[in-house]
Scaffold this active site. Structure first.
Site, short mmCIF file in Angstrom:
data_model
loop_
_atom_site.label_atom_id
_atom_site.label_comp_id
_atom_site.label_asym_id
_atom_site.label_seq_id
_atom_site.Cartn_x
_atom_site.Cartn_y
_atom_site.Cartn_z
CG LEU A 181 86.99 34.31 -72.91
CD1 LEU A 181 88.09 33.27 -73.06
CD2 LEU A 181 86.63 34.47 -71.44
N GLY A 213 86.22 41.06 -76.28
CA GLY A 213 86.53 40.49 -77.58
C GLY A 213 87.61 39.42 -77.57
CD1 TRP A 273 75.28 51.93 -67.06
CD2 TRP A 273 76.13 49.96 -67.62
NE1 TRP A 273 75.48 51.21 -65.89
CE2 TRP A 273 76.01 49.99 -66.23
CE3 TRP A 273 76.67 48.81 -68.22
CZ2 TRP A 273 76.41 48.94 -65.41
CZ3 TRP A 273 77.04 47.76 -67.40
CH2 TRP A 273 76.90 47.83 -66.01
CD GLU A 277 53.70 15.75 -69.76
OE1 GLU A 277 54.10 15.87 -68.57
OE2 GLU A 277 54.42 15.97 -70.74
CG LEU A 288 79.17 38.91 -64.16
CD1 LEU A 288 80.24 37.87 -64.40
CD2 LEU A 288 78.80 39.59 -65.49
CB ALA A 339 76.02 46.31 -74.90
CB ALA A 359 88.56 36.24 -80.70
CD GLU A 376 76.42 39.29 -69.37
OE1 GLU A 376 76.48 40.52 -69.54
OE2 GLU A 376 75.71 38.77 -68.51
N1 LIG Z 1 80.03 46.10 -73.93
C1 LIG Z 1 80.08 44.85 -73.58
O1 LIG Z 1 79.15 44.09 -73.84
C2 LIG Z 1 81.27 44.36 -72.86
C3 LIG Z 1 82.38 45.13 -72.75
N2 LIG Z 1 83.49 44.65 -72.12
C4 LIG Z 1 84.66 45.51 -72.14
O2 LIG Z 1 85.69 44.81 -72.83
C5 LIG Z 1 86.95 45.12 -72.28
C6 LIG Z 1 87.67 43.82 -71.89
O3 LIG Z 1 87.80 43.03 -73.03
P1 LIG Z 1 88.93 41.92 -73.17
O4 LIG Z 1 90.24 42.46 -72.80
O5 LIG Z 1 88.78 41.33 -74.50
O6 LIG Z 1 88.54 40.97 -71.97
P2 LIG Z 1 87.97 39.51 -71.84
O7 LIG Z 1 86.77 39.50 -71.00
O8 LIG Z 1 87.85 38.83 -73.14
O9 LIG Z 1 89.12 38.85 -71.04
C7 LIG Z 1 90.35 38.43 -71.65
C8 LIG Z 1 91.04 37.64 -70.60
O10 LIG Z 1 90.43 36.37 -70.47
C9 LIG Z 1 91.32 35.45 -69.93
N3 LIG Z 1 91.39 34.25 -70.72
C10 LIG Z 1 91.30 33.00 -70.20
N4 LIG Z 1 91.39 32.08 -71.15
C11 LIG Z 1 91.50 32.72 -72.30
C12 LIG Z 1 91.62 32.28 -73.63
N5 LIG Z 1 91.63 30.99 -73.96
N6 LIG Z 1 91.71 33.21 -74.59
C13 LIG Z 1 91.69 34.51 -74.28
N7 LIG Z 1 91.58 34.99 -73.03
C14 LIG Z 1 91.49 34.10 -72.03
C15 LIG Z 1 92.66 36.17 -69.84
O11 LIG Z 1 92.68 36.62 -68.49
P3 LIG Z 1 93.99 36.88 -67.63
O12 LIG Z 1 94.63 38.07 -68.29
O13 LIG Z 1 93.47 37.20 -66.28
O14 LIG Z 1 94.82 35.65 -67.71
C16 LIG Z 1 92.47 37.30 -70.82
O15 LIG Z 1 93.30 38.40 -70.53
C17 LIG Z 1 86.69 46.00 -71.08
O16 LIG Z 1 86.90 47.33 -71.45
C18 LIG Z 1 85.22 45.78 -70.77
O17 LIG Z 1 84.63 46.91 -70.21
C19 LIG Z 1 83.53 43.40 -71.59
C20 LIG Z 1 82.43 42.59 -71.65
C21 LIG Z 1 81.21 42.99 -72.32
N1 LIG Z 2 78.77 47.56 -70.81
C1 LIG Z 2 77.67 46.83 -70.96
C2 LIG Z 2 77.62 45.47 -70.58
N2 LIG Z 2 78.72 44.87 -70.04
C3 LIG Z 2 78.67 43.55 -69.42
O1 LIG Z 2 77.94 43.58 -68.22
C4 LIG Z 2 78.81 43.34 -67.11
C5 LIG Z 2 78.37 44.15 -65.91
O2 LIG Z 2 77.30 43.50 -65.31
P1 LIG Z 2 76.72 43.90 -63.89
O3 LIG Z 2 77.87 44.31 -63.02
O4 LIG Z 2 76.03 42.67 -63.38
O5 LIG Z 2 75.75 45.04 -64.12
C6 LIG Z 2 80.16 43.72 -67.64
O6 LIG Z 2 81.24 43.15 -66.98
C7 LIG Z 2 80.09 43.19 -69.05
O7 LIG Z 2 80.24 41.80 -69.07
N3 LIG Z 2 76.47 44.79 -70.79
C8 LIG Z 2 75.36 45.39 -71.32
O8 LIG Z 2 74.33 44.73 -71.48
N4 LIG Z 2 75.40 46.68 -71.66
C9 LIG Z 2 76.50 47.43 -71.52
O9 LIG Z 2 76.45 48.61 -71.85
#
Ligand SMILES: NC(=O)C1=CN([C@@H]2O[C@H](COP(=O)(O)OP(=O)(O)OC[C@H]3O[C@@H](n4cnc5c(N)ncnc54)[C@H](OP(=O)(O)O)[C@@H]3O)[C@@H](O)[C@H]2O)C=CC1
Ligand SMILES: Nc1c(N[C@@H]2O[C@H](COP(=O)(O)O)[C@@H](O)[C@H]2O)[nH]c(=O)[nH]c1=O
Length: 576
Positions: free
Chosen positions: A321, A319, A198, A71, A232, A182, A323, A316
């Protein structure tokens, strides 16, 4: 001539159509959004002044806490054109420290009508500025209350959107959470090998930097750290960098990871109590903060970060975490980047793993969906939980004043304070109250106690670089920036920190606080009004100045304030 608000003459109010009011309020919301991504925390305020002839006379937005209110910026820009004009505010200002800067600026500039997008969502501020403006004779129209139509409702929505995280803070015990991923056209977030770099295009990934910059923290799970070694960071060239948070039960993480390089941005690893103690020590030696929970559960973790003052979180993770976060009701908004690629793979990971649903009728529907092409990708975003509507809960006068220290009907025995927007937020070192402190060359003005305290870590050190840094902290635009600079430099250059820091820091803080509570009468009376109550800085993680999560902190800030209070009251001061 434009009508003005002067004694003994009734103000003449501008008349605009709903369409004009809606357009100006939308613009105020857009202006408010300008600071998002560059400052933190993120309550976003914008103000636009329109003359009775319908011309925009001035605009302003709040860059960061402690900087000029929107303001004030707008009326300064508008100058004499503000007389008889209408001010459009996306959100009711929060004169949280009793100095009514925003309200006074509008009144003194001669504004006769104010249109407010939404009332301040924080209960202790809600309605106060609207009431103050009306009591000064200004006409105040709140969208949805005094103005109602379809077009007004849409404009109000843009005001809700621009401050969704703050609205969540007012209504929920967890921060506003956005889940971003993504995926390929066939619904995979990585190949079956786990490789994911990517899926989305560079344009989409640049957009993700913007999303990161708008968040207080980015969260991933342990598996994403092991698999992707992410950074990140926001990478938008300066401005706010979000905290990086890793959730891991096992703490089975690599010794070397980009996230352990805290010169880019700070990192917090959240884990199960007792997990890999030696590795915890190693992380601490790298400057990574480790927080333990008896049982690691995403909701408890988010409540903890809410208490730490985080307004918005970007998830980020993969699946697994995701979920867990969705089934715990933690995710409010989704950003899905869909890339026109097919990778296949029966076991390739998908954005959300098991939610326990068996029929399509159980699927979670998104609302307020947007479709946008970003480079070659499609970005689909929407809300999993609508932004809470605060309209029906306008507090009564009694409720509003319940926290006003001068009329407190009861005496709580402990008063917690922490973030500046909370009740008693003026006790925080981040409150925007400049102080004048003596120096060899006379009195020097510091923008806040935090600026003074952080800079004094490096004063008197025989190194020109350290002295330059003192200047840099002194001119930091907000207390948060001053804290970020001071803390990161203390981590990176422990040799720049004065050698007697540990023995002088309490005294330095005491002197700064004494000045602050001496020169602002309203702060002084707020402090005195707490007589008989224990003051505790409710910081869950600062175990020196704050009280800690379970009262384990030393609460030195609270103690100093209580010491000052007894000194001001003329009671014999007890040493802390
Ligand atoms: N395309 C995209 O946008 C993205 C893709 N990815 C891809 O996804 C894959 C990884 O996925 P994902 O295995 O599901 O990994 P997550 O990132 O979901 O990590 C799962 C881990 O989170 C930790 N955790 C802590 N608290 C919890 C909880 N309450 N519930 C569940 N997990 C918990 C555990 O770690 P710990 O085992 O250390 O105890 C667990 O193993 C990789 O291939 C990555 O490249 C990942 C992010 C984004
Ligand atoms: N693969 C993928 C993503 N993945 C997410 O981005 C993180 C990597 O970030 P950085 O290291 O900062 O570049 C990776 O761990 C995951 O959380 N993001 C997206 O926008 N597009 C993509 O295709």
């Amino acid at each position: 001539m434009a009508p003005s608000l002067v004694a003994n003459s009734a103000p003449v109010f501008c008349k605009f159509s709903h369409a004009e009011d809606a357009a100006y309020i939308r613009r105020a919301a857009d202006i408010a959004d300008k600071s998002a991504g560059f400052t933190s925390p993120h309550p976003n305020f914008g103000c636009l002044i329109a003359t009775s002839a319908g011309k925009v006379a001035g605009e302003g937005y709040l860059y960061a806490q402690g900087t000029k209110p929107a303001e004030v910026e707008a009326v300064e820009a508008g100058g004499s054109f503000c007389r008889g004009a209408t001010a459009y505010l996306n959100m009711e200002p929060g004169d949280c420290h009793g100095d009514h800067t925003a309200v006074s600026a509008l009144v003194q500039a001669g504004i006769t009508r104010v249109v407010v997008g939404i009332r301040n969502p924080l209960q202790h501020l809600r309605g106060q500025a609207v009431r103050a403006l009306r009591s000064q004779g200004l006409q105040v129209h709140v969208l949805g209350e005094d103005l109602q139509s379809k077009i007004i409702e849409e404009a109000r929505k843009s005001c809700l959107l621009v401050n969704a995280p703050l609205i969540h803070r007012a209504t929920s015990r967890v921060p506003f959470s956005v889940f971003k991923y993504a995926m390929t056209l066939d619904g995979k977030i990585a190949a079956s090998s786990g490789h994911a770099a990517w899926i989305s295009s560079k344009t989409s990934r640049d957009r993700v930097f913007d999303l990161r910059g708008r968040s207080d923290a980015v969260v991933v799970g342990g598996n994403t750290v092991r698999r992707d070694n992410p950074r990140l960071t926001a990478r938008h060239g300066g401005g706010h960098t979000p905290m990086r948070i890793v959730l891991t039960q096992t703490l089975n993480l690599p010794e070397e990871a980009n996230l352990w390089d805290v010169s880019d941005a700070p990192t917090i690893v959240v884990t199960q109590r007792g997990a890999r103690r030696k590795f915890q020590k190693y992380l601490a030696s790298r400057g990574v903060e480790v927080v333990e929970f008896d049982i690691l559960n995403s909701r408890d973790v988010m409540e903890y970060f809410h208490d730490r003052g985080y307004l918005s979180i970007l998830w980020e993770c993969g699946g697994t975490l995701a979920a867990s976060a969705i089934s715990s009701g933690l995710i409010h908004k989704v950003f899905a980047f869909v890339a026109p690629k097919i990778i296949g793979g029966k076991n390739a990971p998908t954005p959300v793993s098991e939610l326990g649903m068996v029929e399509m009728s159980q699927a979670l529907d998104l609302v307020d969906i947007c479709y946008e092409q970003v480079g070659p990708d499609m970005l689909i975003s929407g809300f999993l939980q609508p932004i809470p509507d605060l309209m029906p809960v306008i507090p009564s006068e009694d409720e509003t004043f319940a926290i006003d220290p001068t009329v407190t009907p009861y005496e709580p025995s402990i008063i917690y304070f922490y973030k500046t927007w909370d009740p008693y937020g003026a006790f925080s070192n981040f409150s925007p109250h400049p102080i004048q402190m003596p120096d060899v060359n006379g009195d020097v003005t510091w923008s806040s106690v935090e600026h003074y305290y952080q800079a004094h870590k490096f004063t008197g050190v025989n190194d020109p670089a350290a002295q330059d840094f003192v200047e840099k902290i002194k001119t930091a635009k907000s207390p948060e920036e001053a804290a970020r600079l001071g803390r990161s430099m203390q981590r990176q250059h422990p040799d720049w920190v004065r050698s007697d820091w540990e023995s002088v820091k309490i005294d330095i803080m005491y002197r700064a606080l004494k000045c602050k509570f001496s020169i602002y009468p309203h702060l002084n009376s707020m402090l005195l009004s707490t007589g008989g109550s224990v003051l505790v800085e409710a910081s869950p993680h600062d175990l020196f100045w704050g009280g800690g999560r379970e009262g384990e902190g030393l609460n030195y800030l609270g103690r100093l304030l209580m010491q000052l209070r007894s000194e001001f009251l003329g009671e014999s001061s007890t040493s802390i």
